[in-house]
Design a protein around this motif. Structure first.
Motif, PDB file in Angstrom:
ATOM      1  N   THR A 171      60.177 -24.745  17.189  1.00 19.54           N
ATOM      2  CA  THR A 171      59.722 -24.159  18.455  1.00 19.54           C
ATOM      3  C   THR A 171      60.854 -23.372  19.107  1.00 19.54           C
ATOM      4  O   THR A 171      60.656 -22.257  19.608  1.00 19.54           O
ATOM      5  N   ILE A 184      60.060 -30.184  14.633  1.00 22.27           N
ATOM      6  CA  ILE A 184      59.143 -29.293  15.365  1.00 22.27           C
ATOM      7  C   ILE A 184      59.842 -28.671  16.577  1.00 22.27           C
ATOM      8  O   ILE A 184      59.663 -27.482  16.867  1.00 22.27           O
ATOM      9  N   ASP A 185      60.674 -29.464  17.257  1.00 29.24           N
ATOM     10  CA  ASP A 185      61.381 -28.919  18.415  1.00 29.24           C
ATOM     11  C   ASP A 185      62.314 -27.778  17.998  1.00 29.24           C
ATOM     12  O   ASP A 185      62.442 -26.781  18.705  1.00 29.24           O
ATOM     13  N   ASN A 227      58.238 -31.627  21.751  1.00 26.54           N
ATOM     14  CA  ASN A 227      57.294 -32.398  20.946  1.00 26.54           C
ATOM     15  C   ASN A 227      57.310 -33.894  21.269  1.00 26.54           C
ATOM     16  O   ASN A 227      56.331 -34.596  21.042  1.00 26.54           O
ATOM     17  N   GLU A 252      50.340 -30.283  10.557  1.00 27.11           N
ATOM     18  CA  GLU A 252      50.729 -31.688  10.382  1.00 27.11           C
ATOM     19  C   GLU A 252      49.686 -32.458   9.590  1.00 27.11           C
ATOM     20  O   GLU A 252      48.497 -32.140   9.625  1.00 27.11           O
ATOM     21  N   GLY A 284      59.594 -34.902  15.206  1.00 23.92           N
ATOM     22  CA  GLY A 284      59.715 -34.324  16.549  1.00 23.92           C
ATOM     23  C   GLY A 284      60.910 -33.395  16.605  1.00 23.92           C
ATOM     24  O   GLY A 284      60.844 -32.294  17.166  1.00 23.92           O
TER      25      GLY A 284
END
Lengths: 303, 458
Positions: free
Chosen positions: B69, B65-66, B322, B86, B62
């Motif tokens: 992003t 991905i954050d 995320n 993923e 998470g």
């Protein structure tokens, strides 16, 4: 002369093992119920334990008080049992045992996935108000560390076994259940309502799963690893017999005691960590000499 | 009857036409899809979102991905947008190897340039593929330790240090608490560990230090999943150790360690947890039994770091975070994931500049060089908004061991309190020498010729 300290330590290991064994028996009970009713080894029992207790803490998080959450979860597990019967088992009446077994493997994935989908994957704490710390008076008088939670688990297991034993031996449901276990078609032909029996048994197994999950969840937190408790229950079932409620209790005590004693006294010779497989070794020995388990029904088949 | 046949034939024709149209559309889409030349860079995410390690997987990936992003929402890496795919491993080594294959080529047709298994068993499962596939194995604080020797393992990095440095740091912390290394002679330390590659990974360093310091080291294994630890803790009680180091995996085993310690009255402030077993999710289920437990951190938790606040503002503010529970922003695993992703993006930025590809995607070999050129000094960490969250580090051709420093934290029942500054091993050279020997042995056994590295100017 026996060293008193060593003797006390051995006793502590033994008692700790026996009490851990009771906790295994709690999980194994659910398997026995379903096996008795349908000759199905319910692969989903571990997942049901997880699903039940996860739902229980989930309801508590939603603001329900303890008893309300417990009752709602009992209702939910009864509903789950009924739904399982309606959607899965009813379609498989008179199918082979293997088919039913495969269905329960599928069910395990459904319970695991559904639980995590609804309640999330976070690990929760469950406080039953019973501390998992040594009882002071036992510690003071004997120097042994015996946890209050373990003693409570023992009491809970005793109550559950008594209730289930009465259910099986003294009620019509129990009689019907034993008939169903002997053969679906035969039981139906003499008017035993197979579907209701299955529904009752799955619902009861769900409630048993909730109680087991609560005891384990109080000690370990409510989390996915509870699914693996089934791994501890399997050797208990093989040793105790798949159809005997008292059998799983005795076998649970045996497994708990032997695995702890083995780990502490023999484990170091193997680099430790043997309690994972020691009960399975024991189960293999039982399969060789007494395949029906300690109290299981001896199967006689005409060929 | 004829009508039915005719209808079926018509249906068949329809299907064929539809299939042809779909094929043409697909081909057009593929042609329009950004290829290797488009301004995109693909990253694989072998996540573990379900199962017993979900707390770790959702938090860590998470965080990654954050951050990706966040980079995309703030202009990309010199304009290059980041894309990812993923694959669920459930922290299982076999499935990690499967995901490695599946993720090799991304949705945009690009090959992956980096892989982060978030697990030592998974890292061991793929580590020998890296050179051949030209993929960087970014072990962020876990994995095969002797891979820190860049001469033998050019494709593997440990930006957030490794388990030998970590165990050496823990022993250094104990020595500090006991009043110096000289006071450690005769002290008893139990290494309680999951019976796996991860649990045993620190043992060579631990045994060597124990011998040098005159420590009494006792090794006790717990079989997975470790929900029952009674016999191990009874053994610990009998041994009466001064300290326990715990290498647990999954919050089931980790939280049980604390409750089991409470059951035998073993003081929690004499237990030191490993980085991958010491997060909020591991502590919370133990309740009061966890209070006082020490945990080592390679990325400090907290929401006060500027980058964490920026991600909250930009990404979570736009509802694109995320984590399903935004409260987990700033927790141990999430911050660690951010730390790992910061290294990826810095490596990508380096590679673009080194190979004159600013604003373009890079290849695996270029990315590797970019990763090896990482220089995360204090000033750069400050610019990135992660100063004090992660320790400064710098990679060289031969040294892939990263920061080699950790901070000690203590659980107060609701959150972690940092109780030490960045600390490393008492004798880092000793660990380095052990790594060199182990890597050289591996190279010899496997017919690898270690590459020549120029002397480090710094």
């Amino acid at each position: 002369m026996i060293d008193t300290v060593e003797l006390l330590f051995f006793l502590e290991v033994l008692i700790g093992g026996l009490l851990a064994g009771v906790m295994y028996s709690l999980v194994a009970l659910g398997f026995v119920l379903i096996y008795k009713a349908s000759r199905v080894f319910n692969f989903a029992q571990g997942a049901m334990v997880f699903f039940a207790v996860l739902s229980f803490v989930g309801f508590m998080e939603l603001g329900l008080p303890f008893w309300a959450a417990f009752l709602v979860t009992v209702a939910l597990m009864i509903l789950v049992g009924m739904t399982t019967e309606r959607l899965v088992l009813r379609q498989l009446v008179n199918q082979s045992d293997q088919t039913l077994l495969m269905a329960t493997i599928g069910l395990a994935f459904v319970f695991e996935g559904m639980g995590q989908l609804i309640w999330g994957v976070e690990v929760r704490r469950l406080d039953l108000g019973i501390p998992d710390v040594p009882l002071e008076w036992v510690l003071d008088s004997t120097g042994m560390f015996i946890s209050a939670l373990d003693i409570s688990a023992g009491v809970v297991a005793a109550v559950m076994v008594t209730v289930l034993a009465i259910l099986f031996s003294k009620t019509k449901i129990g009689l019907g259940l034993r008939a169903v276990a002997d053969g679906h078609a035969a039981a139906m032909s003499i008017g035993i309502p197979l579907k209701s029996i299955w529904m009752i048994v799955w619902a009861t197994a769900g409630v048993v799963a909730l109680v087991a999950g609560m005891m384990w969840g109080a000690r370990n937190g409510v989390q996915f690893a509870l699914v693996w408790l089934a791994l501890k229950a399997w050797p208990v079932l093989i040793i105790g017999g798949f159809t005997s409620v008292p059998g799983v209790i005795v076998a649970g005590l045996m497994v708990g005691a032997i695995e702890k004693v083995a780990e502490v006294y023999i484990g170091p010779a193997f680099g430790g960590g043997i309690e994972g497989w020691a009960p399975y070794m024991m189960a293999v020995v039982f399969l060789m000499f007494r395949p029906e388990g300690l109290f299981g029904e001896r199967m006689i088949r005409r060929v | 009857m004829t009508e039915t046949r005719e209808a079926l034939r018509g249906f068949g024709r329809g299907v064929r036409v539809a299939a042809a149209a779909a094929f043409a559309a697909g081909a057009a889409l593929l042609a329009a899809a950004p290829g290797a030349d488009a301004a995109e860079q693909y990253f694989p995410i072998p996540s573990s979102r379900v199962g017993p390690f979900s707390a770790m997987g959702t938090g860590y990936y998470g965080g990654i991905i954050d951050y990706l992003t966040y980079v995309n929402m703030t202009g990309g890496v010199n304009g290059v947008q980041l894309v990812w795919a993923e694959c669920e491993t459930e922290y299982n080594a076999a499935r990690t190897a499967e995901c490695y294959q599946r993720l090799m080529v991304g949705p945009n047709g690009q090959r992956m340039v980096v892989f982060d298994t978030l697990g030592t068993p998974g890292a061991y499962a793929v580590i020998n593929r890296m050179a051949e596939d030209q993929v960087v194995l970014a072990q962020y604080g876990y994995g095969r330790t002797d891979a820190a020797d860049g001469t033998v393992w050019p494709w593997v990095f440990n930006a957030a240090s490794h388990y030998w440095d970590q165990i050496a740091m823990k022993l250094a912390f104990m020595a500090e608490q006991e009043g110096g290394v000289e006071n450690m002679r005769g002290k008893k330390v139990v290494h309680l560990h999951i019976d796996s590659a991860f649990g045993r990974e620190p043992l060579p360093a631990m045994r060597a230090i124990a011998e040098e310091w005159g420590l009494n080291l006792v090794e006790i294994a717990i079989p997975s999943p470790g929900l029952e630890q009674q016999s191990q803790w009874l053994q610990i009680r009998r041994e009466r150790p001064d300290w326990v180091t715990f290498y647990c995996a999954g919050s089931g085993m980790c939280s049980t360690g604390m409750t089991a310690a409470a059951r035998v009255n073993f003081p929690r402030d004499r237990m030191i947890y490993v980085t991958f077993g010491g997060a909020e999710e591991d502590m919370v289920p133990a309740g009061d039994a966890g209070v006082g437990t020490y945990v080592v951190a390679n990325a400090v938790p907290g929401r006060d770091f500027p980058l964490v606040q920026e991600i909250e503002r930009v990404v979570y503010g736009a509802g694109r975070g995320n984590l399903s529970n935004p409260e987990r922003v700033g927790t141990v695993y999430w911050n660690r994931g951010v730390g790992a992703a910061v290294a990826w993006i810095e490596a990508l930025r380096n590679a673009q500049e080194m190979f004159d590809k600013v604003g373009q995607p890079v290849t695996g070999a270029e990315f590797r060089d970019g990763y090896e050129a990482l220089d995360m000094n204090a000033a750069r960490l400050e610019e990135l908004g992660v100063a004090e969250m992660i320790a400064p580090y710098r990679m060289t051709c031969a040294e892939h061991g990263g920061a080699r420093k950790f901070r000690m934290m203590q659980w107060d029942g609701t959150q972690f309190q940092v109780v030490s500054d960045w600390m490393g091993p008492n004798d880092p050279d000793m660990i380095s020498e052990m790594i060199r020997e182990s890597a050289a042995r591996f190279a010899e056994e496997n017919g690898i010729t270690p590459r020549e590295c120029p002397p480090d100017p710094a």
